[in-house]
Motif scaffolding. Sequence first.
Motif, PDB file in Angstrom:
ATOM      1  N   VAL A   1       0.845  -1.193   0.000  1.00 52.25           N
ATOM      2  CA  VAL A   1       0.000   0.000   0.000  1.00 52.25           C
ATOM      3  C   VAL A   1       0.880   1.243   0.000  1.00 52.25           C
ATOM      4  CG1 VAL A   1      -1.734   1.338   1.255  1.00 52.25           C
ATOM      5  CG2 VAL A   1      -1.906  -1.159   1.185  1.00 52.25           C
ATOM      6  N   PHE A   2       0.588   2.175  -0.923  1.00 50.64           N
ATOM      7  CA  PHE A   2       1.245   3.476  -0.948  1.00 50.64           C
ATOM      8  C   PHE A   2       0.435   4.441  -0.077  1.00 50.64           C
ATOM      9  CE2 PHE A   2       2.735   2.700  -5.612  1.00 50.64           C
ATOM     10  CZ  PHE A   2       3.676   1.800  -5.154  1.00 50.64           C
ATOM     11  N   ILE A   3       1.115   5.147   0.821  1.00 44.14           N
ATOM     12  CA  ILE A   3       0.467   6.175   1.628  1.00 44.14           C
ATOM     13  C   ILE A   3       1.258   7.467   1.504  1.00 44.14           C
ATOM     14  CG2 ILE A   3      -0.467   4.496   3.281  1.00 44.14           C
ATOM     15  CD1 ILE A   3       1.713   5.418   5.265  1.00 44.14           C
ATOM     16  N   GLY A   4       0.628   8.563   1.915  1.00 46.28           N
ATOM     17  CA  GLY A   4       1.288   9.863   1.864  1.00 46.28           C
ATOM     18  C   GLY A   4       0.253  10.960   1.768  1.00 46.28           C
ATOM     19  N   SER A   5       0.685  12.184   1.950  1.00 45.06           N
ATOM     20  CA  SER A   5      -0.233  13.320   1.902  1.00 45.06           C
ATOM     21  C   SER A   5      -0.706  13.557   0.471  1.00 45.06           C
ATOM     22  CB  SER A   5       0.458  14.577   2.446  1.00 45.06           C
ATOM     23  OG  SER A   5       1.603  14.884   1.662  1.00 45.06           O
TER      24      SER A   5
ATOM     25  N   VAL B   1      -1.072  -4.054  -5.354  1.00 46.27           N
ATOM     26  CA  VAL B   1      -0.527  -2.745  -5.002  1.00 46.27           C
ATOM     27  C   VAL B   1      -1.682  -1.751  -4.989  1.00 46.27           C
ATOM     28  CG1 VAL B   1       1.202  -0.985  -5.509  1.00 46.27           C
ATOM     29  CG2 VAL B   1       1.585  -3.352  -6.232  1.00 46.27           C
ATOM     30  N   MET B   2      -1.850  -1.054  -3.880  1.00 44.20           N
ATOM     31  CA  MET B   2      -2.961  -0.117  -3.735  1.00 44.20           C
ATOM     32  C   MET B   2      -2.496   1.241  -3.240  1.00 44.20           C
ATOM     33  SD  MET B   2      -6.044  -2.301  -1.918  1.00 44.20           S
ATOM     34  CE  MET B   2      -5.067  -2.966  -0.557  1.00 44.20           C
ATOM     35  N   VAL B   3      -3.239   2.254  -3.616  1.00 48.62           N
ATOM     36  CA  VAL B   3      -3.139   3.559  -2.980  1.00 48.62           C
ATOM     37  C   VAL B   3      -4.326   3.676  -2.028  1.00 48.62           C
ATOM     38  CG1 VAL B   3      -3.302   6.056  -3.309  1.00 48.62           C
ATOM     39  CG2 VAL B   3      -1.975   4.672  -4.920  1.00 48.62           C
ATOM     40  N   LEU B   4      -4.051   3.976  -0.757  1.00 49.12           N
ATOM     41  CA  LEU B   4      -5.115   4.180   0.224  1.00 49.12           C
ATOM     42  C   LEU B   4      -4.866   5.478   0.983  1.00 49.12           C
ATOM     43  CD1 LEU B   4      -5.636   0.624   1.837  1.00 49.12           C
ATOM     44  CD2 LEU B   4      -7.078   1.749   0.124  1.00 49.12           C
ATOM     45  N   HIS B   5      -5.948   6.173   1.309  1.00 48.55           N
ATOM     46  CA  HIS B   5      -5.835   7.388   2.116  1.00 48.55           C
ATOM     47  C   HIS B   5      -5.911   7.093   3.604  1.00 48.55           C
ATOM     48  CE1 HIS B   5      -5.444  10.810  -0.492  1.00 48.55           C
ATOM     49  NE2 HIS B   5      -6.427  10.413  -1.265  1.00 48.55           N
ATOM     50  N   ASP B   6      -6.641   6.050   3.965  1.00 47.56           N
ATOM     51  CA  ASP B   6      -6.855   5.732   5.374  1.00 47.56           C
ATOM     52  C   ASP B   6      -5.667   4.928   5.903  1.00 47.56           C
ATOM     53  OD1 ASP B   6      -7.706   4.459   7.809  1.00 47.56           O
ATOM     54  OD2 ASP B   6      -9.779   4.905   7.256  1.00 47.56           O
TER      55      ASP B   6
END
Length: 266
Positions: A33-37, A194-199
């Motif tokens: 999972v990719f995280i970040g602002s 592979v995912m982008v998540l905001h939480d």
Amino acid sequence: MKTLAAENLTLAYGNRTVIQDLDITIPEGKVTVFIGSNGCGKSTLLRSLARLLKPAGGSVILDGQSISHLSTKEVARRLAILPQTTGAPEGLSVLQLVKQGRYPYQSWLQQWSEEDENMVRWALEATQLTELAERPVDALSGGQRQRAWIAMVLAQGTNALLLDEPTTYLDMTHQIEVLDILAELNRSQKRTIVMVLHDINLACRYADHIVALQNQNVFAEGRPEDIITEQLVRSVFHLDCRIINDPLYGTPMCVPYSKHRNRNAS
């Protein structure tokens, strides 16, 4: 051999550099999972890994080869991507949408096959949409519609799935429903996801490997329990918090501080 990786990757929109000299290897058979602002380049990086965005420098490696040297159909047979924004033609049924996932395998010489039929049937079953196969996509609820798009990428039969914010605009129930489907797919078939998540809390719960992006590069990466700290959240999200253990799963759980909300204040 690196299944999916970026080497010295630089990504830009015009004169604005979003990712600079980034090196990353996606763990095979794991959930990353990719995280970040907002605006840190998470979705941009994901799109580049799927060859939807041409690098300004460096390269993306897929199965040991530069992805730029592969044909579009060859890439689509090896990895599938679900963008953040999706839309189906009015009246298109769930079954018709899912069948689009078999496009990379169609040609003048090779038309619809029994394998195609089996993959579509399996994708509908895996996403619990068999009974809704004839229903128009635009008549579905938000959660059902997202599952239909996931079924389409599953029908591609690729070893790697890339999903850009698959829980966006979904309520909590449907967020968990979608993430559970992906987690089960990873567990049962060892698909690389592979995912982008905001939480960040959902990221910690579902990810085997987290990549935190900041300042055009990787700030930290690793297992959630190894890298998610109060300092990381402060540096990457500019947020003060307390990191505790999720009482159900034991994964890191971020509890933000609020300067203006204190129920216990006198």
